[in-house]
Design a protein around this motif. Structure first.
Motif, mmCIF file in Angstrom:
data_model
loop_
_atom_site.group_PDB
_atom_site.id
_atom_site.type_symbol
_atom_site.label_atom_id
_atom_site.label_comp_id
_atom_site.label_asym_id
_atom_site.label_seq_id
_atom_site.Cartn_x
_atom_site.Cartn_y
_atom_site.Cartn_z
ATOM 1 N N PRO A 159 36.903 47.660 32.584
ATOM 2 C CA PRO A 159 35.647 48.051 33.246
ATOM 3 C C PRO A 159 34.497 48.287 32.261
ATOM 4 N N GLU A 217 30.475 44.423 38.512
ATOM 5 C CA GLU A 217 31.753 45.024 38.912
ATOM 6 C C GLU A 217 32.650 44.002 39.607
ATOM 7 N N THR A 265 36.329 42.787 38.227
ATOM 8 C CA THR A 265 37.551 42.978 39.008
ATOM 9 C C THR A 265 38.133 41.653 39.486
ATOM 10 N N THR A 324 38.728 50.407 40.308
ATOM 11 C CA THR A 324 37.390 51.001 40.456
ATOM 12 C C THR A 324 37.337 52.407 39.869
#
Length: 411
Positions: free
Chosen positions: A42, A52, A56, A247
């Motif tokens: 991340p 993001e 991911t 996340t």
């Protein structure tokens, strides 16, 4: 009938101590490397200006490749032997990690950027996944070959501790090593894995499936009625877990206003807590449990429901850590139970195929979970754990309605 086709009349009651520790070496190196990736990706993605969803989706897409390749490698281990398949998987992981780190090094220098960087990283991560998918099916099938049904759950739970230890050790090391640069942990992970390759190749006995290759290995389906409850439970569990895990770094960074290195350290600490509880439940419950594996799956799913609730309602780091502790406890029960339940539900010559399917399930969860979690996070930070809770609740209902799979007789 060839010597390779023949099976012994009875399996050894327990995996030997030396073979166990050699397998642990391979799994531990793999787990530490994966923990490094999850802790630093991340902040690393933000360092090179990836969104993001882009960050991911690298995990999601490579997990899809892993999902398709893992059953194939499981069947290959039935044909060419467990040891060679394990060595191939570990080697692919080590080489792929170095290349993956190199791609991001080019991104940090500005040589690669934007969509070019994204697709290059995605390509090499997927290529790595296609080969590293060999390790877990080979290890699981090797352990099943060398442990009787009476000790199958305990044996696979003991092997599961390697992953837990890796996730405990990995984030701590990632946080320390990240101080030398965000990419440095990946190079260390590659070195660990190469050491494991040498150890397995040099010292692990060939095992029972080391002779002439079989003409055809049994092909199992994700819809196989004997395995369905275990496969669905695993996929649902890891879909929810990955949505939260992938996340978590964003949420910690945004809520505490941290730098990239600090985010890696705090995220690593939260993942370490989760892994500690996974290990604790494996040692205290899974290794001592002698009842139906499905009951452990049900208990683990209840823990995961609590986990999703705590993470969704968390207002700070404390709530997130409590949620990750429950998540770790659930995984500590579910992981060994799913592997053992599937192994006990199939015949001896289907062990590789079953191991491949079970190994594919966590990766299948990581196909949808991270990318959907990333998209939901952009709407609201609480949406990924809410999504995880809904998935877990549905899987729990199915597991409660399912009957315990009858154990097939020993071959």
């Amino acid at each position: 009938m060839s010597s390779a086709d023949a099976t012994p009349s009875s399996a050894p009651s327990r995996l030997s101590r030396s073979s166990f520790f050699i397998l642990i070496t391979g799994l531990l190196a793999n787990a530490i490397g994966q923990a490094f990736i999850f802790a630093i990706l991340p902040p690393l993605g933000r360092e090179v200006a990836l969104s993001e969803v882009q960050t991911t989706s690298i995990i999601s897409t490579s997990a899809l490749v892993f999902t398709f390749c893992s059953p194939w490698w499981g069947r290959r281990s039935d044909q060419i032997g467990r040891k060679i398949v394990i060595v191939i998987g570990l080697t692919g992981y080590a080489v792929g990690t170095v290349i993956f780190a190199g791609v991001f090094a080019l991104g940090m220098k500005g040589i690669l950027s934007g969509w070019t960087l994204y697709f290059t990283a995605l390509f090499f991560r997927c290529l790595q996944s296609s080969v590293m998918a060999a390790t877990s099916p080979g290890v699981t099938a090797y352990a099943a070959d060398h442990s009787s049904r009476a000790f199958r759950t305990q044996t696979l739970a003991r092997l599961g501790t390697a992953n837990s230890l890796g996730v405990i050790i990995g984030p701590v090391l990632a946080g320390l090593l990240a101080g030398l640069g965000l990419l440095f942990p990946l190079y260390v992970a590659a070195l660990f894995t190469l050491i494991a390759v040498f150890t397995v190749w040099k010292y692990l006995p060939e095992g029972e499936f080391s002779g002439v290759a079989r003409k055809r290995a049994p092909r199992l389906s994700f819809l196989d009625s004997r395995l369905r409850v275990y496969l669905l439970s695993a996929i649902g569990t890891f879909t929810g877990f990955s949505a939260i895990q992938q996340t978590l770094g964003f949420r910690i960074q945004d809520s505490l206003s941290l730098s990239g290195v600090e985010t890696a350290q705090y995220t690593g600490a939260a993942l370490m807590v989760s892994a500690f509880f996974t290990l604790a439940l494996q040692l205290s419950v899974a290794q001592r449990y002698a009842g139906p594996a499905l009951n452990l799956v049900r208990m683990g799913l209840v823990c995961n429901l609590f986990a999703a609730s705590f993470v969704a309602l968390a207002q700070g780091l404390t709530g997130l850590i409590i949620g990750m502790a429950f998540m770790g406890a659930g995984l500590g029960l579910i992981g060994p139970a799913i592997a053992a339940g599937a192994s006990l539900a199939v015949s001896r010559d289907e062990q590789g195929g079953a191991a491949g399917l079970i190994t594919a399930c966590p990766a299948a969860g990581f196909v949808i979970g991270p990318i959907l979690g990333g998209a939901l996070y952009q709407l609201n930070a609480a949406y990924p754990p809410i999504f995880a809770g809904i998935i877990t609740f549905c899987v729990l209902l199915y597991a409660l309605k399912s009957r315990v799979i009858n154990i097939a007789p020993e071959d």
